[in-house]
Design a protein around this motif. Structure first.
Motif, short mmCIF file in Angstrom:
data_model
loop_
_atom_site.label_atom_id
_atom_site.label_comp_id
_atom_site.label_asym_id
_atom_site.label_seq_id
_atom_site.Cartn_x
_atom_site.Cartn_y
_atom_site.Cartn_z
N SER A 1 0.83 -1.21 0.00
CA SER A 1 0.00 0.00 0.00
C SER A 1 0.86 1.25 0.00
CB SER A 1 -0.92 -0.02 1.22
OG SER A 1 -0.14 -0.14 2.41
N ASP A 2 2.10 1.16 0.51
CA ASP A 2 2.99 2.33 0.55
C ASP A 2 4.00 2.31 -0.60
OD1 ASP A 2 1.80 3.15 2.95
OD2 ASP A 2 3.08 1.79 4.09
N ALA A 3 3.91 1.33 -1.42
CA ALA A 3 4.96 1.12 -2.44
C ALA A 3 5.09 2.30 -3.41
CB ALA A 3 4.66 -0.16 -3.22
N ASP A 4 3.94 2.88 -3.84
CA ASP A 4 4.02 3.96 -4.83
C ASP A 4 4.75 5.18 -4.27
OD1 ASP A 4 2.72 2.36 -6.59
OD2 ASP A 4 0.74 3.25 -6.26
N LYS A 5 4.40 5.55 -3.03
CA LYS A 5 5.05 6.73 -2.44
C LYS A 5 6.54 6.46 -2.20
CE LYS A 5 0.90 8.48 -0.15
NZ LYS A 5 0.25 8.77 1.14
N VAL A 6 6.83 5.26 -1.73
CA VAL A 6 8.25 4.92 -1.51
C VAL A 6 9.01 4.93 -2.84
CG1 VAL A 6 9.79 3.05 -0.80
CG2 VAL A 6 7.77 3.59 0.57
N TYR A 7 8.36 4.46 -3.86
CA TYR A 7 9.04 4.43 -5.18
C TYR A 7 9.36 5.85 -5.66
CZ TYR A 7 10.04 3.25 -10.03
OH TYR A 7 10.65 3.13 -11.23
N GLU A 8 8.41 6.78 -5.42
CA GLU A 8 8.65 8.18 -5.79
C GLU A 8 9.86 8.72 -5.03
OE1 GLU A 8 5.21 10.55 -5.24
OE2 GLU A 8 3.98 9.42 -6.66
N LEU A 9 9.93 8.36 -3.73
CA LEU A 9 11.09 8.80 -2.94
C LEU A 9 12.40 8.24 -3.52
CD1 LEU A 9 12.41 9.99 -0.34
CD2 LEU A 9 11.96 7.78 0.74
N LEU A 10 12.39 6.96 -3.84
CA LEU A 10 13.60 6.34 -4.38
C LEU A 10 13.99 6.94 -5.74
CD1 LEU A 10 12.92 2.59 -3.50
CD2 LEU A 10 14.51 4.15 -2.39
N GLN A 11 12.99 7.23 -6.53
CA GLN A 11 13.29 7.84 -7.84
C GLN A 11 14.00 9.17 -7.66
OE1 GLN A 11 9.52 7.80 -10.01
NE2 GLN A 11 10.52 6.48 -11.53
N GLY A 12 13.57 9.91 -6.63
CA GLY A 12 14.23 11.18 -6.35
C GLY A 12 15.69 11.00 -5.97
N LEU A 13 16.06 9.81 -5.52
CA LEU A 13 17.45 9.52 -5.15
C LEU A 13 18.20 8.82 -6.30
CD1 LEU A 13 16.78 8.25 -1.51
CD2 LEU A 13 17.83 10.42 -2.17
N GLY A 14 17.59 8.80 -7.49
CA GLY A 14 18.25 8.19 -8.65
C GLY A 14 18.25 6.68 -8.58
N PHE A 15 17.16 6.11 -8.12
CA PHE A 15 17.09 4.66 -7.95
C PHE A 15 17.17 3.93 -9.28
CE2 PHE A 15 14.43 0.79 -7.63
CZ PHE A 15 15.14 0.10 -6.66
#
Length: 648
Positions: free
Chosen positions: A184-198
């Motif tokens: 359920s939190d995966a989308d928001k976490v993914y956005e955070l990781l993308q901001g870190l160049g994941f």
């Protein structure tokens, strides 16, 4: 000076039933140059190869493929009996082919396995610092696993702003990240990781801890590598075991292939064959005897008359002494003489080493290069290399003699040198320079000749040497033309150049002395120009200025020689100044000075082969040959084979 060997044109006619025996006899004698038949309206056709041609060709391709794969090169021959090699040829060839095919296939499979292991290892390496079993990465219904790399740093506080339910593994050095969160939190976490160049990484599909898996893979790699090495050693053993057999088989199959394919070059009808070609006249009887012996006299062999217009197309075989034979390598680099021409090999036996020695003229380099030539000749048994080394030895003999005349040893002067600033002692105490006579431009002609102090005089000497060689070329051209076109043409085309030179010489002497000889010279000069125009047309007078250019070209003898002296002298100066600067202490500078001395002279030794060699060649090819030589002769290429690894 020699002419190419006299050749006899011969034709062999017989019934097809004796074709094979005839071919065998011609091949064994190795004296008959076969002319390729061109189909015409005579009714004769080019024949088909002998029956065994296809089989021999397949075996030859196979043996050469194996030899190429094993890296077998020609070596000191181990002579084997032809019958013995032929008896085992098929079985050994098949055995060798199977063994190599099996081993190469195994090596290919193992190398693919090695590549696969390397790929697996590359997948593991990013996870090495995160000691999680790969089975823990999958099989969840409510959890999302992010496995990858980020560019910056990641810690729990950043994830906590989104969710408190997570599990984070992060390696600050490799930036590898493994993060477990609720789906359920995966989308928001993914956005955070993308901001870190994941950047997502592939998770290996196998289970196990990375460090243990890596250890297993490395052990497997070592095992596979050992197997590959073992197979390669086995192949190397095959090379050692079968090298002599392969070389002997290649030779036998090459011979059989040549024989089998000869019918593709000769004329045949339904029942007869005709082989036409050339043989040295001195060997004609041997060819006739060999063919008659092989065919019981059933073949008809006869010589044909050679028309004058056909002479230019006669194949050429050199006719030189053993001493002059190495110079044929130099001739072949340029062009083989035509059958109707003089072969200048014996002339350049003198002139090429002479020019080389005039240019280099140093006892030290002559000894070094002579020793290298002897060592290479002894180490390499190749005929071509041996001939080239003989040429190099001839050149070093000349260089040694001129080294004495110049009094030079590795750029040092052996005799004392008297200059405006006083006397400079040479390397040999007591060897005093002797003044022989006045040179040009106020220079003194001395013995030994100090080239750096008599440049103008040496330029004049080298140009004079050039004129002598050019006139030798005119005389050789005179001989060539008089033989084939008569004395009148020879006098007009080549003799006219000598008349012109005589006219110029007399005119110059008369002018300088203020006598009537100048007018006599002028008349002779005009006579020479008229003769030249009659002999060569308008082209002759136009080329007159080139004579001066040709002669001046010989000044490169002193120019290139001086460059070698200056390089050697500079090396000596640098090396000895370094030693004196160190006050003769055996330290780093002294060792460096020795290295400079050795490396500098090693470089100049290499240049001493290239520069004098190239310029001496240029003087032969461009200046000398241009006066008499055409070249373009066909190489005499007898049908046969010189055996090295087998005997009948």
């Amino acid at each position: 000076m020699s002419r190419p060997k006299e050749m006899t044109r011969a034709v062999i006619v017989g019934h097809k039933s004796i074709l094979k025996e005839t071919i065998d006899s011609l091949h064994d004698t190795n004296l008959f140059h076969v002319e390729d038949f061109v189909e015409d309206e005579s009714g004769f056709k080019i024949s088909k190869p002998l029956k065994n041609a296809e089989e021999v060709s397949k075996k030859l391709v196979k043996i050469r493929s194996i030899a190429n794969y094993l890296g077998i090169v020609k070596k000191e021959p181990v002579v084997q009996k032809t019958d013995s090699v032929l008896r085992d040829l098929d079985s050994k060839l098949n055995e060798l082919d199977r063994a190599i095919a099996t081993k190469t296939e195994s090596i290919a499979q193992l190398e693919n396995e090695l590549k696969d292991l390397d790929s697996q290892k590359r997948e593991l390496l990013p996870y090495l610092s995160i000691n999680l079993d790969f089975d823990d990465y999958r099989g969840y219904e409510s959890l999302k696993v992010f496995a990858g790399m980020v560019k910056g740093n990641l810690d729990g506080s950043q994830i906590s702003s989104i969710t408190k339910a997570y599990e984070l593994y992060f390696d600050p050095q490799s930036k590898t990240t493994v993060l477990f969160v609720a789906k359920s939190d995966a989308d928001k976490v993914y956005e955070l990781l993308q901001g870190l160049g994941f950047r997502e990484l592939r998770v290996p599909e196998r289970g196990g801890v990375p460090s243990e898996l890596l250890r297993f893979i490395e052990q497997k790699e070592a095992e596979v590598t050992r197997k590959i090495e073992s197979l390669r050693n086995e192949i190397e053993s095959l090379k050692t075991k079968y090298a002599d057999f392969i070389l002997a088989s290649d030779e036998i199959l090459t011979i059989e292939s040549q024989k089998a394919e000869l019918p593709l070059r000769i004329a045949t009808s339904a029942n007869a064959f005709i082989i036409e070609g050339w043989t040295p006249t001195e060997d004609y009887d041997k060819v006739v005897s060999a063919v008659n012996s092989a065919t019981n006299g059933k073949a008809y062999v006869t010589s044909l008359e050679v028309e004058e217009e056909e002479e230019e197309h006669v194949p050429v075989e050199y006719n030189n002494s053993k001493i002059a034979a190495p110079m044929q390598q130099i001739m072949d680099l340029y062009s083989r003489p035509k059958y109707t021409e003089l072969d200048p090999s014996s002339v350049i036996l003198i002139t090429f080493p002479l020019m080389y020695g005039l240019i280099l003229g140093d006892i030290g380099y002559a000894l070094i290069l002579g020793a290298i030539a002897l060592a290479v000749k002894k180490a390499m048994k190749s005929d071509a290399v041996g001939a080239l080394m003989n040429i190099l030895i001839y050149c070093q003999i000349s260089t040694f003699i001129f080294g004495i005349i110049y009094g030079e040893f590795l750029g040092f002067s052996l005799a004392s040198l008297h200059t405006e600033h006083g006397s400079v002692p040479g390397l040999i105490p007591g060897w005093e320079t002797i003044v022989l006579f006045e040179g040009l431009g106020g220079e003194e002609f001395t013995f030994p000749i100090h080239r750096t102090h008599m440049v103008m005089t040496m330029i004049a000497v080298t140009v004079l040497i050039g004129l002598l060689q050019l006139n030798l070329g005119f005389l050789l051209g005179f001989a060539n033309i008089s033989r084939h076109h008569g004395m009148k043409h020879a006098v007009l085309e080549k003799g006219s150049w000598l008349v012109i030179e005589l006219g110029v010489l007399l005119a110059a002497i008369g002018y300088l002395n203020g006598t009537g000889l100048a007018y006599v010279g002028a008349v002779i000069l005009v006579l020479g120009i008229v003769m030249l125009t009659m002999g060569e047309g308008i082209k002759g007078p136009i080329e007159l200025p080139s004579l001066m250019g040709n002669a001046l070209s010989y000044a490169r003898i002193i120019a290139v020689g001086l460059s070698s002296i200056y390089i050697a002298s500079t090396v000596n100066d640098i090396a000895f100044e370094m030693i004196w600067a160190d006050h003769s202490k055996i330290g780093f500078v002294a060792i460096a000075a020795i290295l400079v001395f050795i490396l500098g002279h090693a470089l100049n030794t290499v240049l001493s082969i290239i520069a004098p060699g190239l310029h001496a060649l240029r003087l032969q090819y461009v200046e000398f040959f241009g006066k008499f030589y055409e070249g373009g002769g066909r190489k005499y290429n007898p049908f046969g084979y010189i055996r090295k690894y087998t005997e009948e």
